[in-house]
Write a protein that holds these residues in place. Sequence first.
Motif, PDB file in Angstrom:
ATOM      1  N   CYS A 116       0.815  -1.225   0.000  1.00 18.59           N
ATOM      2  CA  CYS A 116       0.000   0.000   0.000  1.00 18.59           C
ATOM      3  C   CYS A 116       0.847   1.273   0.000  1.00 18.59           C
ATOM      4  O   CYS A 116       0.295   2.377  -0.030  1.00 18.59           O
ATOM      5  CB  CYS A 116      -0.943   0.014   1.207  1.00 18.59           C
ATOM      6  N   ASN A 117       2.156   1.100   0.104  1.00 20.61           N
ATOM      7  CA  ASN A 117       3.078   2.242   0.058  1.00 20.61           C
ATOM      8  C   ASN A 117       2.987   3.176   1.261  1.00 20.61           C
ATOM      9  O   ASN A 117       3.459   4.301   1.203  1.00 20.61           O
ATOM     10  CB  ASN A 117       2.860   3.027  -1.253  1.00 20.61           C
ATOM     11  N   GLU A 118       2.364   2.703   2.328  1.00 20.45           N
ATOM     12  CA  GLU A 118       2.333   3.509   3.560  1.00 20.45           C
ATOM     13  C   GLU A 118       3.627   3.262   4.336  1.00 20.45           C
ATOM     14  O   GLU A 118       4.246   2.198   4.210  1.00 20.45           O
ATOM     15  CB  GLU A 118       1.138   3.100   4.436  1.00 20.45           C
ATOM     16  N   ILE A 119       3.968   4.234   5.189  1.00 19.50           N
ATOM     17  CA  ILE A 119       5.205   4.096   5.950  1.00 19.50           C
ATOM     18  C   ILE A 119       5.092   2.968   6.995  1.00 19.50           C
ATOM     19  O   ILE A 119       4.047   2.768   7.593  1.00 19.50           O
ATOM     20  CB  ILE A 119       5.598   5.439   6.595  1.00 19.50           C
ATOM     21  N   THR A 120       6.177   2.202   7.136  1.00 21.74           N
ATOM     22  CA  THR A 120       6.194   1.069   8.058  1.00 21.74           C
ATOM     23  C   THR A 120       7.641   0.783   8.452  1.00 21.74           C
ATOM     24  O   THR A 120       8.573   1.252   7.804  1.00 21.74           O
ATOM     25  CB  THR A 120       5.564  -0.196   7.391  1.00 21.74           C
ATOM     26  N   SER A 121       7.835   0.001   9.524  1.00 19.78           N
ATOM     27  CA  SER A 121       9.221  -0.295   9.914  1.00 19.78           C
ATOM     28  C   SER A 121       9.727  -1.571   9.241  1.00 19.78           C
ATOM     29  O   SER A 121      10.908  -1.881   9.290  1.00 19.78           O
ATOM     30  CB  SER A 121       9.329  -0.410  11.430  1.00 19.78           C
ATOM     31  N   SER A 122       8.832  -2.348   8.592  1.00 15.89           N
ATOM     32  CA  SER A 122       9.322  -3.528   7.860  1.00 15.89           C
ATOM     33  C   SER A 122       8.903  -3.413   6.395  1.00 15.89           C
ATOM     34  O   SER A 122       8.584  -2.319   5.935  1.00 15.89           O
ATOM     35  CB  SER A 122       8.790  -4.799   8.512  1.00 15.89           C
ATOM     36  N   ASP A 123       8.847  -4.529   5.675  1.00 20.19           N
ATOM     37  CA  ASP A 123       8.487  -4.346   4.260  1.00 20.19           C
ATOM     38  C   ASP A 123       6.972  -4.417   4.019  1.00 20.19           C
ATOM     39  O   ASP A 123       6.487  -3.993   2.979  1.00 20.19           O
ATOM     40  CB  ASP A 123       9.262  -5.328   3.359  1.00 20.19           C
ATOM     41  N   ILE A 124       6.244  -4.961   5.009  1.00 18.28           N
ATOM     42  CA  ILE A 124       4.780  -4.971   4.886  1.00 18.28           C
ATOM     43  C   ILE A 124       4.206  -4.285   6.123  1.00 18.28           C
ATOM     44  O   ILE A 124       4.625  -4.581   7.249  1.00 18.28           O
ATOM     45  CB  ILE A 124       4.220  -6.416   4.813  1.00 18.28           C
ATOM     46  N   CYS A 125       3.252  -3.379   5.924  1.00 15.37           N
ATOM     47  CA  CYS A 125       2.722  -2.656   7.086  1.00 15.37           C
ATOM     48  C   CYS A 125       1.729  -3.541   7.848  1.00 15.37           C
ATOM     49  O   CYS A 125       1.254  -4.552   7.323  1.00 15.37           O
ATOM     50  CB  CYS A 125       2.044  -1.366   6.628  1.00 15.37           C
ATOM     51  N   ASN A 126       1.422  -3.132   9.057  1.00 16.96           N
ATOM     52  CA  ASN A 126       0.519  -3.927   9.900  1.00 16.96           C
ATOM     53  C   ASN A 126      -0.877  -4.053   9.312  1.00 16.96           C
ATOM     54  O   ASN A 126      -1.525  -5.082   9.470  1.00 16.96           O
ATOM     55  CB  ASN A 126       0.402  -3.281  11.289  1.00 16.96           C
TER      56      ASN A 126
END
Length: 327
Positions: free
Chosen positions: A307-317
């Motif tokens: 989804c291209n949202e910011i996250t600390s890994s490669d897939i967001c929660n």
Amino acid sequence: MVKLSCVSTKKTHFKAKKSGKCLKCSKKAIITLPYGPQSFCKEHFMYLTEKRVKKTIRQHNLIKRKERLLVAVSGGKDSTLALYLINKIFRKSNEIYALMIDEGIPGYRNKALAIAIKNAQNWNVPFSVVSFKEEFGLSMHEIAEKFLKKNPSLGTACSFCGVLRRRIMNSFARKINANKLITGHNLDDETQSILMNIFDNNFNKFIRLGPKSGIKEMPDFVPRIKPLIEIPEKEIVAYLYLHNIKFYDLECCPYSSEAKRNHFRSMLNSFEESFPGTKHSILRFYLKLKSCIKNNVTEKANYCKYCNEITSSDICNVCRKLNSLKK
Ligand code: AMP
Ligand code: ZN
Ligand code: ZN
């Protein structure tokens, strides 16, 4: 014995010691704060509460003049007071908006929504509602009934609700160009979370607590702030009753699974009763600790591959949670 129910918002929860007088004006006191210990009349209790909120905001540099502020309101006691006080203190210097997220829980959300809309109208605050259904294509009721009941290993309803709610808060705040997103977290919520994360050995969540969520400001992430973090839950209820401000307190969420948090609530209340001031001490200790160690914590900022949202890994929660339903 741990009480597995919502927080009590009964009027009898706050009272003054018999024949107590206000510390400031010697009128008859209506409330005693055991950790003072000090008693206050209605006017001075309200004055003191507002003064403490202003102090939190100033000390932690939470709000600047002219910033656009978005208050996340659930209709419950904490966020109702957050909206009331933020509007009272900042309406002349800042733009204030309110957002309610409709998780799609029949019965429960509609009543809270009606109360919150009325308050916002009375206080002249623009109010928006965003639903899980329009944002994610699924209501919380559907997630709980169609997926989680059949497959509890997917996680609790609260774990879905929290992640999805935070996403909407952030994207809406970004959409309206808000500088700060305000939540109603109080002293009890925060000290429970501090202890829970220690007991869970969850350093990542632990270090993100406090009046300014997170470790440092991140691009695309509207800073979340908690101006009521030093106000005990009972005093929030007292303020609202004394001011005759309506809030939703009829029932808790039917999907709430806060059993663990209730253990911490009960433990902290018992300590506070025996050793008044415990909750404030835990918060102060946490704030000192966070300021010592936060610069040694590195925070990764990636963008989710779905989804291209910011996250600390490669897939967001959010994608992690929603993808787990598709499997
Ligand atoms: P909770 O996680 O339910 O304790 O809520 C913490 C804070 O999140 C509240 O004080 C509100 O500021 C915000 N919040 C909770 N639920 C909603 C909702 N449905 N819509 C908007 N804000 C919410
Ligand atoms: Zn007084
Ligand atoms: Zn994602």
